[in-house]
Design a protein around this motif. Structure first.
Motif, PDB file in Angstrom:
ATOM      1  N   ILE A   1       0.940  -1.008  -0.101  1.00 59.21           N
ATOM      2  CA  ILE A   1      -0.080   0.165  -0.067  1.00 59.21           C
ATOM      3  C   ILE A   1       0.953   1.149  -0.232  1.00 59.21           C
ATOM      4  O   ILE A   1       1.625   1.459   0.713  1.00 59.21           O
ATOM      5  CB  ILE A   1      -1.119  -0.056   1.353  1.00 59.21           C
ATOM      6  CG1 ILE A   1      -1.764  -1.254   1.255  1.00 59.21           C
ATOM      7  CG2 ILE A   1      -1.991   1.054   1.136  1.00 59.21           C
ATOM      8  CD1 ILE A   1      -2.624  -1.464   0.036  1.00 59.21           C
ATOM      9  N   VAL A   2       0.801   2.012  -0.891  1.00 54.40           N
ATOM     10  CA  VAL A   2       1.444   3.332  -1.185  1.00 54.40           C
ATOM     11  C   VAL A   2       0.605   4.539  -0.976  1.00 54.40           C
ATOM     12  O   VAL A   2      -0.272   4.737  -1.941  1.00 54.40           O
ATOM     13  CB  VAL A   2       2.408   3.230  -2.604  1.00 54.40           C
ATOM     14  CG1 VAL A   2       3.193   4.418  -2.452  1.00 54.40           C
ATOM     15  CG2 VAL A   2       3.142   2.159  -2.728  1.00 54.40           C
ATOM     16  N   GLY A   3       0.829   5.347  -0.266  1.00 56.85           N
ATOM     17  CA  GLY A   3      -0.088   6.559   0.049  1.00 56.85           C
ATOM     18  C   GLY A   3      -1.670   6.164   0.495  1.00 56.85           C
ATOM     19  O   GLY A   3      -1.651   5.218   1.111  1.00 56.85           O
TER      20      GLY A   3
ATOM     21  N   ASP B   1      -4.477   7.351  -1.347  1.00 54.02           N
ATOM     22  CA  ASP B   1      -5.577   8.136  -2.365  1.00 54.02           C
ATOM     23  C   ASP B   1      -6.327   6.981  -3.184  1.00 54.02           C
ATOM     24  O   ASP B   1      -6.425   5.656  -2.457  1.00 54.02           O
ATOM     25  CB  ASP B   1      -4.716   8.575  -3.345  1.00 54.02           C
ATOM     26  CG  ASP B   1      -3.485   7.890  -3.842  1.00 54.02           C
ATOM     27  OD1 ASP B   1      -3.582   6.416  -3.851  1.00 54.02           O
ATOM     28  OD2 ASP B   1      -2.700   8.415  -4.629  1.00 54.02           O
ATOM     29  N   ASP B   2      -6.908   7.053  -4.262  1.00 55.93           N
ATOM     30  CA  ASP B   2      -7.854   6.210  -5.008  1.00 55.93           C
ATOM     31  C   ASP B   2      -6.978   4.862  -5.178  1.00 55.93           C
ATOM     32  O   ASP B   2      -7.471   3.781  -5.238  1.00 55.93           O
ATOM     33  CB  ASP B   2      -8.394   6.792  -6.125  1.00 55.93           C
ATOM     34  CG  ASP B   2      -9.446   7.818  -5.735  1.00 55.93           C
ATOM     35  OD1 ASP B   2      -9.936   7.789  -4.674  1.00 55.93           O
ATOM     36  OD2 ASP B   2      -9.536   8.605  -6.825  1.00 55.93           O
ATOM     37  N   LEU B   3      -5.803   5.227  -5.479  1.00 52.08           N
ATOM     38  CA  LEU B   3      -4.979   3.873  -5.977  1.00 52.08           C
ATOM     39  C   LEU B   3      -4.473   3.048  -4.965  1.00 52.08           C
ATOM     40  O   LEU B   3      -4.425   1.851  -4.941  1.00 52.08           O
ATOM     41  CB  LEU B   3      -3.565   4.401  -6.796  1.00 52.08           C
ATOM     42  CG  LEU B   3      -3.737   5.048  -8.076  1.00 52.08           C
ATOM     43  CD1 LEU B   3      -2.657   5.578  -8.743  1.00 52.08           C
ATOM     44  CD2 LEU B   3      -4.435   4.110  -9.213  1.00 52.08           C
ATOM     45  N   ALA B   4      -4.170   3.847  -3.859  1.00 49.38           N
ATOM     46  CA  ALA B   4      -4.091   2.939  -2.574  1.00 49.38           C
ATOM     47  C   ALA B   4      -5.323   2.182  -2.342  1.00 49.38           C
ATOM     48  O   ALA B   4      -5.321   0.883  -1.838  1.00 49.38           O
ATOM     49  CB  ALA B   4      -3.669   3.853  -1.276  1.00 49.38           C
ATOM     50  N   ARG B   5      -6.291   2.802  -2.369  1.00 50.28           N
ATOM     51  CA  ARG B   5      -7.716   2.048  -2.095  1.00 50.28           C
ATOM     52  C   ARG B   5      -8.003   0.696  -3.041  1.00 50.28           C
ATOM     53  O   ARG B   5      -8.599  -0.160  -2.775  1.00 50.28           O
ATOM     54  CB  ARG B   5      -9.041   2.838  -2.053  1.00 50.28           C
ATOM     55  CG  ARG B   5      -8.936   3.771  -0.993  1.00 50.28           C
ATOM     56  CD  ARG B   5     -10.124   4.738  -0.667  1.00 50.28           C
ATOM     57  NE  ARG B   5     -10.305   5.750  -1.808  1.00 50.28           N
ATOM     58  CZ  ARG B   5     -10.015   7.019  -1.343  1.00 50.28           C
ATOM     59  NH1 ARG B   5      -9.142   7.045  -0.321  1.00 50.28           N
ATOM     60  NH2 ARG B   5      -9.885   7.849  -2.487  1.00 50.28           N
ATOM     61  N   LEU B   6      -7.597   1.201  -4.163  1.00 50.78           N
ATOM     62  CA  LEU B   6      -7.763   0.045  -5.234  1.00 50.78           C
ATOM     63  C   LEU B   6      -6.759  -1.017  -4.847  1.00 50.78           C
ATOM     64  O   LEU B   6      -6.990  -2.290  -5.053  1.00 50.78           O
ATOM     65  CB  LEU B   6      -6.973   0.426  -6.719  1.00 50.78           C
ATOM     66  CG  LEU B   6      -6.933  -0.526  -7.646  1.00 50.78           C
ATOM     67  CD1 LEU B   6      -8.267  -1.228  -8.165  1.00 50.78           C
ATOM     68  CD2 LEU B   6      -6.295   0.191  -9.024  1.00 50.78           C
ATOM     69  N   SER B   7      -5.446  -1.013  -4.492  1.00 46.92           N
ATOM     70  CA  SER B   7      -4.556  -1.896  -4.017  1.00 46.92           C
ATOM     71  C   SER B   7      -5.144  -2.767  -2.478  1.00 46.92           C
ATOM     72  O   SER B   7      -5.175  -3.821  -2.573  1.00 46.92           O
ATOM     73  CB  SER B   7      -3.145  -1.267  -3.469  1.00 46.92           C
ATOM     74  OG  SER B   7      -2.499  -0.684  -4.612  1.00 46.92           O
ATOM     75  N   GLN B   8      -5.810  -1.913  -1.888  1.00 47.71           N
ATOM     76  CA  GLN B   8      -6.488  -2.432  -0.594  1.00 47.71           C
ATOM     77  C   GLN B   8      -7.676  -3.345  -1.221  1.00 47.71           C
ATOM     78  O   GLN B   8      -7.729  -4.537  -0.783  1.00 47.71           O
ATOM     79  CB  GLN B   8      -7.183  -1.624   0.292  1.00 47.71           C
ATOM     80  CG  GLN B   8      -6.004  -0.842   1.036  1.00 47.71           C
ATOM     81  CD  GLN B   8      -6.512   0.377   1.666  1.00 47.71           C
ATOM     82  OE1 GLN B   8      -7.764   0.764   1.737  1.00 47.71           O
ATOM     83  NE2 GLN B   8      -5.887   1.132   2.419  1.00 47.71           N
ATOM     84  N   THR B   9      -8.315  -3.046  -2.111  1.00 48.00           N
ATOM     85  CA  THR B   9      -9.528  -3.840  -2.594  1.00 48.00           C
ATOM     86  C   THR B   9      -9.037  -5.093  -3.186  1.00 48.00           C
ATOM     87  O   THR B   9      -9.448  -6.124  -3.006  1.00 48.00           O
ATOM     88  CB  THR B   9     -10.231  -2.890  -3.858  1.00 48.00           C
ATOM     89  OG1 THR B   9     -10.706  -1.888  -3.106  1.00 48.00           O
ATOM     90  CG2 THR B   9     -11.440  -3.864  -4.273  1.00 48.00           C
ATOM     91  N   VAL B  10      -7.790  -5.121  -4.222  1.00 41.27           N
ATOM     92  CA  VAL B  10      -7.127  -6.218  -4.772  1.00 41.27           C
ATOM     93  C   VAL B  10      -6.616  -7.080  -3.604  1.00 41.27           C
ATOM     94  O   VAL B  10      -6.776  -8.202  -3.883  1.00 41.27           O
ATOM     95  CB  VAL B  10      -5.910  -5.707  -5.499  1.00 41.27           C
ATOM     96  CG1 VAL B  10      -4.951  -6.710  -6.045  1.00 41.27           C
ATOM     97  CG2 VAL B  10      -6.608  -4.922  -6.956  1.00 41.27           C
ATOM     98  N   ASN B  11      -6.071  -6.599  -2.667  1.00 46.80           N
ATOM     99  CA  ASN B  11      -5.496  -7.329  -1.361  1.00 46.80           C
ATOM    100  C   ASN B  11      -6.637  -7.995  -0.816  1.00 46.80           C
ATOM    101  O   ASN B  11      -6.599  -9.169  -0.379  1.00 46.80           O
ATOM    102  CB  ASN B  11      -4.745  -6.635  -0.492  1.00 46.80           C
ATOM    103  CG  ASN B  11      -3.430  -5.986  -0.908  1.00 46.80           C
ATOM    104  OD1 ASN B  11      -2.900  -6.875  -1.924  1.00 46.80           O
ATOM    105  ND2 ASN B  11      -2.829  -5.092  -0.452  1.00 46.80           N
ATOM    106  N   ALA B  12      -7.974  -7.457  -0.673  1.00 46.43           N
ATOM    107  CA  ALA B  12      -8.864  -8.036  -0.134  1.00 46.43           C
ATOM    108  C   ALA B  12      -9.384  -9.150  -1.086  1.00 46.43           C
ATOM    109  O   ALA B  12     -10.009 -10.259  -0.600  1.00 46.43           O
ATOM    110  CB  ALA B  12     -10.053  -7.203  -0.021  1.00 46.43           C
ATOM    111  N   MET B  13      -9.442  -8.996  -2.366  1.00 55.26           N
ATOM    112  CA  MET B  13      -9.969  -9.949  -3.203  1.00 55.26           C
ATOM    113  C   MET B  13      -8.962 -11.170  -3.037  1.00 55.26           C
ATOM    114  O   MET B  13      -9.357 -12.261  -3.104  1.00 55.26           O
ATOM    115  CB  MET B  13      -9.875  -9.355  -4.634  1.00 55.26           C
ATOM    116  CG  MET B  13     -10.138 -10.179  -5.624  1.00 55.26           C
ATOM    117  SD  MET B  13      -9.921  -9.754  -7.523  1.00 55.26           S
ATOM    118  CE  MET B  13      -8.243  -9.599  -7.430  1.00 55.26           C
ATOM    119  N   LEU B  14      -7.638 -10.834  -3.186  1.00 53.32           N
ATOM    120  CA  LEU B  14      -6.564 -11.975  -3.161  1.00 53.32           C
ATOM    121  C   LEU B  14      -6.771 -12.668  -1.689  1.00 53.32           C
ATOM    122  O   LEU B  14      -6.729 -13.991  -1.619  1.00 53.32           O
ATOM    123  CB  LEU B  14      -5.096 -11.336  -2.935  1.00 53.32           C
ATOM    124  CG  LEU B  14      -4.736 -10.727  -4.238  1.00 53.32           C
ATOM    125  CD1 LEU B  14      -3.273 -10.101  -4.404  1.00 53.32           C
ATOM    126  CD2 LEU B  14      -4.583 -11.696  -5.308  1.00 53.32           C
TER     127      LEU B  14
END
Length: 467
Positions: free
Chosen positions: A227-229, A231-244
């Motif tokens: 997770i970097v920052g 912002d929206d991209l950070a939340r996208l990373s969190q969503t992808v991690n939750a999916m993983l």
């Protein structure tokens, strides 16, 4: 580097390049529009100022002529020129008989008499009224105000003209906006450099996502996107991690289901095969005995498969069918059904009132499983108490027995699959795992209190959600 990696980097680079190009183009267009608009406005201001200045000077000369007795055209032209001082970009000239006859004596002035094309254009003008006009020659662009003088027959005999070097003034404006253009070009270059670096940092989460996705395989789902920052991209990373996380859990459940099934089904299948190999088809008694035995094995296998499927579906959204349930009626129904499980002193210890949103079927399944365990590990005639309560924000369902109890060292193990503390007891060791899975699917947990030789109390604690 693999072709897939190069393609991924190429796509990331392409996005970065496109964003930078958009930024640079937008900045360049904005600065160009702003500069052009400002230039046109300033040029219009200069032209209006020059026109107003020349018109004012022409009016002053006309008043002066009206106030002085004419003593001859030459004397009038000479006196008019003598009144004019001039500057580096302003000058005057008196034209008589198509020739520049008089000019101001000042050295620091615009020398109109030296521009033959200007003199010719001024004399060639046939208008008889004072007017401000613009004349462009090889030397520069002039703004002029010319006062024509006519004789008694209407013939032009002289022209007194005042002129401003408008080209010089516009040249200063062009020089200013040339500097602006240079500064704007440097600003656009700076936007490109800063944008390239900034967009690179902004796209870093996407590169990390791509890199993580390429490292993930069907045998290793443990990779997560850093997770970097915030912002929206950070939340996208969190969503992808939750999916993983969900995928890893699903794959783990799948592998565990296959491992459990292969482990637990191996023994009954071996029994079935051995019994069939030893079967004597011509012996009716042996055939019947083998049939009964294999039917029991098949029933155990069916129960095992059903339990494993229940555990495998516990993490899925469709596992629960939530709806408003009257907890008091749920308790009464459970009390009626547990009485058929064994000869015990059954009674309801407490009964909650109210309506909660739960899956009545699943909770009843878990409650009956606890009651069946109580029967399994307690003596006939002993008390078994069930009950329900609204405990703060939770709904609590329990089953308490007076059985053998569970040693403290075994309590952490009882929720594991296929764990049977009493190897001689019936069952596959999946009852409590199923109860725990049902409780967790509701957002709750299975709680256990047990004292060896005294008995055990199992509680299903789930959130009380109002209808």
């Amino acid at each position: 580097m693999s072709s897939r990696s190069r393609q991924a980097r190429g796509r990331a680079g392409s996005v970065r390049a496109r964003v930078v190009i958009y930024l640079v183009s937008l900045s360049a267009v904005s600065l160009a529009v702003a500069g052009t608009t400002a230039f046109l406005i300033e040029r219009d201001v200069i032209e209006r100022t020059v026109t107003d200045e020349l018109a004012s000077q022409a009016d002053d000369y006309l008043r002066w002529i009206d106030e002085n007795e004419p003593t001859g055209i030459d004397a009038l032209m000479r006196d008019a020129v003598g009144r004019f001082t001039g500057t580096a970009d302003e000058g005057a000239v008196a034209i008589v008989d198509a020739r520049a006859r008089y000019a101001p004596a000042s050295e620091d002035r615009l020398r109109l008499e030296d521009d033959a094309a200007l003199i010719e254009a001024l004399w060639a003008d046939t208008t008889t009224a004072v007017q401000v006009r613009r004349i462009e020659t090889a030397s520069t662009a002039y703004a002029t105000a010319a006062i024509p003088f006519l004789d008694s027959s209407g013939e032009r005999v002289a022209v007194f003209a005042v002129a401003i070097d408008e080209g010089a003034r516009l040249g200063d404006l062009r020089a200013t906006f040339t500097v602006y253009a240079i500064v704007a070009a440097l600003a656009v270059a700076a936007v490109g450099i800063v944008g390239f670096l900034t967009v690179g940092r902004l796209l870093e989460p996407i590169r990390l996502l791509d890199r993580t996705a390429r490292r993930i395989s069907d045998t290793d789902l443990s990779q997560r996107v850093p997770i970097v920052g915030d912002d929206d991209l950070a939340r996208l990373s969190q969503t992808v991690n939750a999916m993983l996380d969900r995928l890893e859990g699903a794959f783990a459940d799948q592998r565990r289901l296959l491992d459990d099934a292969s482990h637990e089904l191996r023994t009954p299948l071996t029994v079935i095969r051995a019994r069939l190999e030893l079967l004597e088809p011509r012996d009716p008694d042996q055939v019947e005995a083998t049939r009964d035995e294999l039917l029991e094995v098949a029933a155990d296998m069916s129960r095992l498969v059903e339990d494993l499927v229940t555990l495998a579906k516990a993490d899925r959204p469709e596992f629960l069918r939530l709806g408003p349930v009257d907890v008091g009626d749920l308790t009464d129904a459970a009390a009626t059904r547990v009485a058929a499980l064994g000869d015990r002193d059954w009674h309801v210890e407490d009964r909650a009132e109210g309506t909660a949103v739960v899956d009545a079927q699943r909770l009843t399944q878990a409650w009956l499983q606890l009651a069946a365990n109580a029967v399994k590990f307690s003596a006939e005639g002993t008390a078994v108490r069930i009950g329900s309560a609204h405990d703060g924000p939770d709904l609590v369902l329990w089953c308490a027995d007076e059985g053998r109890g569970i040693p403290p060292e075994d309590l952490p193990r009882i929720r594991d699959r296929f764990v049977r503390l009493d190897p001689g007891a019936e069952g596959l060791g999946l009852g409590l795992p199923i109860v725990g899975a049902i409780a967790e699917a509701h957002g709750g947990a299975l709680e256990v209190d047990s004292t060896p030789g005294v008995g055990s109390t199992f509680r299903i604690r789930v959130p009380w959600r109002e209808a």
